[in-house]
Design a protein around this motif. Structure first.
Motif, PDB file in Angstrom:
ATOM      1  N   THR A 181       0.815  -1.227   0.000  1.00 50.32           N
ATOM      2  CA  THR A 181       0.000   0.000   0.000  1.00 50.32           C
ATOM      3  C   THR A 181       0.846   1.274   0.000  1.00 50.32           C
ATOM      4  O   THR A 181       0.318   2.352  -0.280  1.00 50.32           O
ATOM      5  N   LYS A 182       2.141   1.149   0.324  1.00 50.68           N
ATOM      6  CA  LYS A 182       3.007   2.317   0.405  1.00 50.68           C
ATOM      7  C   LYS A 182       4.247   2.129  -0.456  1.00 50.68           C
ATOM      8  O   LYS A 182       4.707   1.007  -0.669  1.00 50.68           O
ATOM      9  N   LEU A 183       4.787   3.242  -0.899  1.00 48.65           N
ATOM     10  CA  LEU A 183       6.030   3.254  -1.647  1.00 48.65           C
ATOM     11  C   LEU A 183       6.948   4.299  -1.039  1.00 48.65           C
ATOM     12  O   LEU A 183       6.539   5.442  -0.828  1.00 48.65           O
ATOM     13  N   ALA A 184       8.191   3.899  -0.733  1.00 56.35           N
ATOM     14  CA  ALA A 184       9.178   4.823  -0.169  1.00 56.35           C
ATOM     15  C   ALA A 184      10.304   5.029  -1.172  1.00 56.35           C
ATOM     16  O   ALA A 184      10.670   4.112  -1.913  1.00 56.35           O
ATOM     17  N   ALA A 185      10.838   6.232  -1.183  1.00 55.69           N
ATOM     18  CA  ALA A 185      11.964   6.546  -2.062  1.00 55.69           C
ATOM     19  C   ALA A 185      13.059   7.227  -1.250  1.00 55.69           C
ATOM     20  O   ALA A 185      12.778   8.102  -0.417  1.00 55.69           O
ATOM     21  N   GLY A 186      14.297   6.792  -1.483  1.00 56.10           N
ATOM     22  CA  GLY A 186      15.445   7.439  -0.853  1.00 56.10           C
ATOM     23  C   GLY A 186      16.136   8.330  -1.870  1.00 56.10           C
ATOM     24  O   GLY A 186      16.472   7.875  -2.974  1.00 56.10           O
ATOM     25  N   THR A 187      16.344   9.586  -1.509  1.00 57.05           N
ATOM     26  CA  THR A 187      16.948  10.542  -2.431  1.00 57.05           C
ATOM     27  C   THR A 187      18.192  11.164  -1.793  1.00 57.05           C
ATOM     28  O   THR A 187      18.572  10.834  -0.670  1.00 57.05           O
ATOM     29  N   ASP A 188      18.784  12.084  -2.533  1.00 58.55           N
ATOM     30  CA  ASP A 188      20.005  12.722  -2.059  1.00 58.55           C
ATOM     31  C   ASP A 188      19.734  13.677  -0.908  1.00 58.55           C
ATOM     32  O   ASP A 188      20.679  14.111  -0.234  1.00 58.55           O
ATOM     33  N   GLU A 189      18.448  13.997  -0.639  1.00 57.96           N
ATOM     34  CA  GLU A 189      18.124  14.959   0.405  1.00 57.96           C
ATOM     35  C   GLU A 189      17.150  14.427   1.455  1.00 57.96           C
ATOM     36  O   GLU A 189      17.198  14.859   2.605  1.00 57.96           O
ATOM     37  N   ARG A 190      16.275  13.499   1.086  1.00 57.42           N
ATOM     38  CA  ARG A 190      15.211  13.084   2.014  1.00 57.42           C
ATOM     39  C   ARG A 190      14.662  11.704   1.659  1.00 57.42           C
ATOM     40  O   ARG A 190      14.957  11.156   0.584  1.00 57.42           O
ATOM     41  N   ILE A 191      13.830  11.212   2.557  1.00 56.21           N
ATOM     42  CA  ILE A 191      13.037   9.992   2.319  1.00 56.21           C
ATOM     43  C   ILE A 191      11.579  10.416   2.203  1.00 56.21           C
ATOM     44  O   ILE A 191      11.069  11.181   3.036  1.00 56.21           O
ATOM     45  N   ILE A 192      10.905   9.917   1.164  1.00 51.97           N
ATOM     46  CA  ILE A 192       9.506  10.271   0.927  1.00 51.97           C
ATOM     47  C   ILE A 192       8.687   8.979   0.852  1.00 51.97           C
ATOM     48  O   ILE A 192       9.107   7.987   0.240  1.00 51.97           O
ATOM     49  N   VAL A 193       7.505   9.019   1.473  1.00 44.83           N
ATOM     50  CA  VAL A 193       6.592   7.862   1.458  1.00 44.83           C
ATOM     51  C   VAL A 193       5.265   8.311   0.872  1.00 44.83           C
ATOM     52  O   VAL A 193       4.699   9.343   1.285  1.00 44.83           O
ATOM     53  N   TRP A 194       4.729   7.509  -0.092  1.00 38.78           N
ATOM     54  CA  TRP A 194       3.451   7.807  -0.746  1.00 38.78           C
ATOM     55  C   TRP A 194       2.418   6.717  -0.479  1.00 38.78           C
ATOM     56  O   TRP A 194       2.773   5.543  -0.260  1.00 38.78           O
ATOM     57  N   ASN A 195       1.154   7.131  -0.555  1.00 37.67           N
ATOM     58  CA  ASN A 195       0.039   6.186  -0.591  1.00 37.67           C
ATOM     59  C   ASN A 195      -0.165   5.786  -2.046  1.00 37.67           C
ATOM     60  O   ASN A 195      -0.453   6.634  -2.903  1.00 37.67           O
ATOM     61  N   LEU A 196      -0.036   4.518  -2.357  1.00 35.75           N
ATOM     62  CA  LEU A 196      -0.089   4.080  -3.751  1.00 35.75           C
ATOM     63  C   LEU A 196      -1.493   4.155  -4.354  1.00 35.75           C
ATOM     64  O   LEU A 196      -1.634   4.255  -5.570  1.00 35.75           O
ATOM     65  N   LYS A 197      -2.511   4.105  -3.543  1.00 36.23           N
ATOM     66  CA  LYS A 197      -3.868   4.159  -4.082  1.00 36.23           C
ATOM     67  C   LYS A 197      -4.249   5.578  -4.496  1.00 36.23           C
ATOM     68  O   LYS A 197      -4.925   5.781  -5.509  1.00 36.23           O
ATOM     69  N   ALA A 234       8.152   3.991  10.581  1.00 34.42           N
ATOM     70  CA  ALA A 234       7.585   4.121   9.236  1.00 34.42           C
ATOM     71  C   ALA A 234       6.354   5.000   9.199  1.00 34.42           C
ATOM     72  O   ALA A 234       5.917   5.411   8.114  1.00 34.42           O
ATOM     73  N   THR A 235       5.791   5.334  10.348  1.00 31.86           N
ATOM     74  CA  THR A 235       4.597   6.180  10.387  1.00 31.86           C
ATOM     75  C   THR A 235       4.938   7.621  10.738  1.00 31.86           C
ATOM     76  O   THR A 235       4.453   8.562  10.097  1.00 31.86           O
ATOM     77  N   THR A 236       5.777   7.804  11.737  1.00 32.35           N
ATOM     78  CA  THR A 236       6.098   9.156  12.191  1.00 32.35           C
ATOM     79  C   THR A 236       7.413   9.686  11.629  1.00 32.35           C
ATOM     80  O   THR A 236       7.628  10.894  11.592  1.00 32.35           O
TER      81      THR A 236
END
Length: 511
Positions: A181-197, A234-236
């Motif tokens: 249900t979630k997708l996380a991405a690691g980048t050069d500056e931050r970690i971002i988590v999205w709701n896939l739906k 993973a939530t906060t």
């Protein structure tokens, strides 16, 4: 004088302690690539491993033989930088430095493995594809690129179903939550988590992450920066733990064991290291390589890893046990040992040969119809729990042959015969229905054949004719029984009941 040697007594095998670790070692070395190996992946459900290299090829390896299966898989026009397999083990996706993505279908049997490129073009990224990962549904996969975007693709059609998601800096890695249900991405500056739906952004953690991954329970995010590892909620997004993994050179990759007990990291410092995800302490020593290590992956059972190295070689290794696994292993060993040492419960045997030991047929309870019956039945259907060392002495009652009624004989003990004699003397004489002639072999009147030297008993067959006698069997016709039989005891227990029934049957009924 020669020294005397004493043979040591055998000792129980020592149980492992939490500080003892299994020493990992190389199981297999796979040679064939012509350039640095960037990524590796176990193909689930098979004994095959696939690797991607800067020589623009993918290769499949048989882990039973250590040999390459078939020819190199060619299709990319640039270095293969990213590689992933689907959860069902049917598909492989690979990404290259020119932004191209290819999907390969795996056709396997017992002896061979074959990968075929699906004729679908996945166009969308304009620069290096740094990382790819399949979704739990096997139908979609995600990719991260140096073009600062993240895309979610439909495997069958090549269509982008989510994205391109702009992240504002180089996207180094992507990861799905275990439930998809979630997708996380690691980048050069931050970690971002999205709701896939919905595609909505759920979380943003301001920290650089070259690699990011969800733990198998989906509760934590594990990420790696240049030389440190961070465990976050993973939530906060709150940091739970942060520790150094590779202090001398840049971190390159990480993998989490499927059983959730440990973490493996690689670096250009030529090592692979393990950390306990419960205590966050290192597990054993580092695995040394001849050159920088670029990729690492765990087997499904968490017992092996494969690494891709800059020296062009793929290696498989055994994995050291974490403290949690050692504790669980110790508990299992102790449990099995305790169970194996416990004897099976044994039921008390029925002592049939001593069933009537200590039973007195002349006691008050035996002479009472009700009490004697209950006592006998209780002894008959219950088990003896008395120890053999405290068994009362066995009683031996001599037997006699006694004339019963109407020419029939019965075997009884001496005490019963004496009681019958007294009863016969107290009863009034009855008329003889039939008087037989005396036999020359008949013993004198008033005697009886007694077995075992018992006192003679006077027997009368009744009637006014006192001279009338009945022929008795000789001592040879009577079986000598050393112990009391069931019939003899029951006869002694219930004579009064039998006589009462006979009297009631002969008495006239009154209204």
């Amino acid at each position: 004088m020669a020294a005397t040697t004493h043979k040591a007594s055998p000792k129980a095998p020592a149980q492992p302690t939490p500080k003892e670790q299994l020493v990992p070692h190389v199981k297999m070395t796979l040679k064939g690539h012509e350039e640095s190996v960037n990524e590796v992946a176990f193909i689930l459900g098979t004994r095959f491993l696939v690797s991607g290299s800067e020589d623009k090829s993918l290769r499949v390896w048989n882990l039973d033989t250590g040999k390459q299966v078939g020819e190199p898989l060619l299709g990319h026009d640039a270095d293969v930088r990213a590689l992933a397999r689907s959860p069902n083990g049917r598909w492989i996706v690979s990404g290259a430095n020119n932004g191209s993505i290819l999907v390969w279908e795996i056709a396997t049997n017992k002896t061979e493995s074959e990968l075929k490129r699906v004729p679908v073009s996945f166009k969308g990224h304009g620069s290096f594809v740094e990382n790819v990962v399949f979704a739990p549904d096997n139908e979609t996969f995600a990719s991260a690129s140096w073009d600062q975007t993240v895309c979610v693709w439909k495997r069958e059609t090549g269509e982008i179903v989510l994205g391109p998601l702009k992240v504002g800096s180089v996207a180094f890695s992507v990861a799905y939550s275990p439930d998809g249900t979630k997708l996380a991405a690691g980048t050069d500056e931050r970690i971002i988590v999205w709701n896939l739906k919905t595609g909505k952004e759920l979380l943003k953690i301001e920290q650089r992450a070259y690699r990011v991954a969800f733990t198998p329970d989906g509760l934590r995010l594990v990420s790696g920066n240049r030389n440190d590892i961070r465990i976050s909620d993973a939530t906060t997004g709150n940091i739970i733990k942060q520790f150094d993994a590779h202090t001398d050179a840049d971190f390159t990759s990480l993998a989490i064991a499927p059983n959730g007990t440990k973490l493996a990291t690689t670096s250009v410092d030529r090592t692979t290291r393990f950390f306990d995800l419960t205590t966050f302490e290192p597990i054993g020593g580092p695995l040394e390589h001849p050159d920088g290590v670029w990729g690492v992956v765990f087997s499904k059972d968490s017992q092996f890893i494969a690494t891709g190295c800059a020296d062009k070689i793929v290696r498989t290794w055994t994995v050291p046990l974490s403290e949690t696994e050692l504790q669980q292993s110790t508990e299992k060993i102790l449990k099995k040992t305790i169970i194996s040492q416990q004897p099976y419960p044994r039921r008390a045997p029925i002592q049939t040969s001593r069933f009537f030991d200590g039973f007195d047929p002349h006691s008050s309870s035996a002479r009472s119809n009700t009490d004697g019956f209950k006592n006998t039945m209780h002894r008959l259907f219950s088990r003896s729990s008395a120890s053999n060392d405290h068994v009362p002495p066995r009683r031996s009652i001599p037997l006699v042959d006694v004339f019963a009624t109407r020419g029939k004989h019965r075997t009884a003990n001496r005490h019963t015969a004496e009681r019958d004699k007294k009863l016969q003397q107290q009863r009034p004489p009855r008329k003889q229905a039939h008087t037989g002639a005396s036999s020359s072999n008949t013993p004198p009147a008033g005697t009886s054949n007694v077995i075992g030297g018992a006192t003679p008993v006077t027997l009368q067959t009744g009637g006014a004719n006192a001279s009338a006698t009945t022929t008795h069997p000789s001592p040879l016709d009577v079986e000598h029984v050393s112990d009391t039989t069931c019939f003899a005891v029951l006869t002694g227990c219930f004579p009064r009941l039998s006589r009462t029934r006979q009297t009631n049957a002969a008495a006239p009924r009154t209204r």
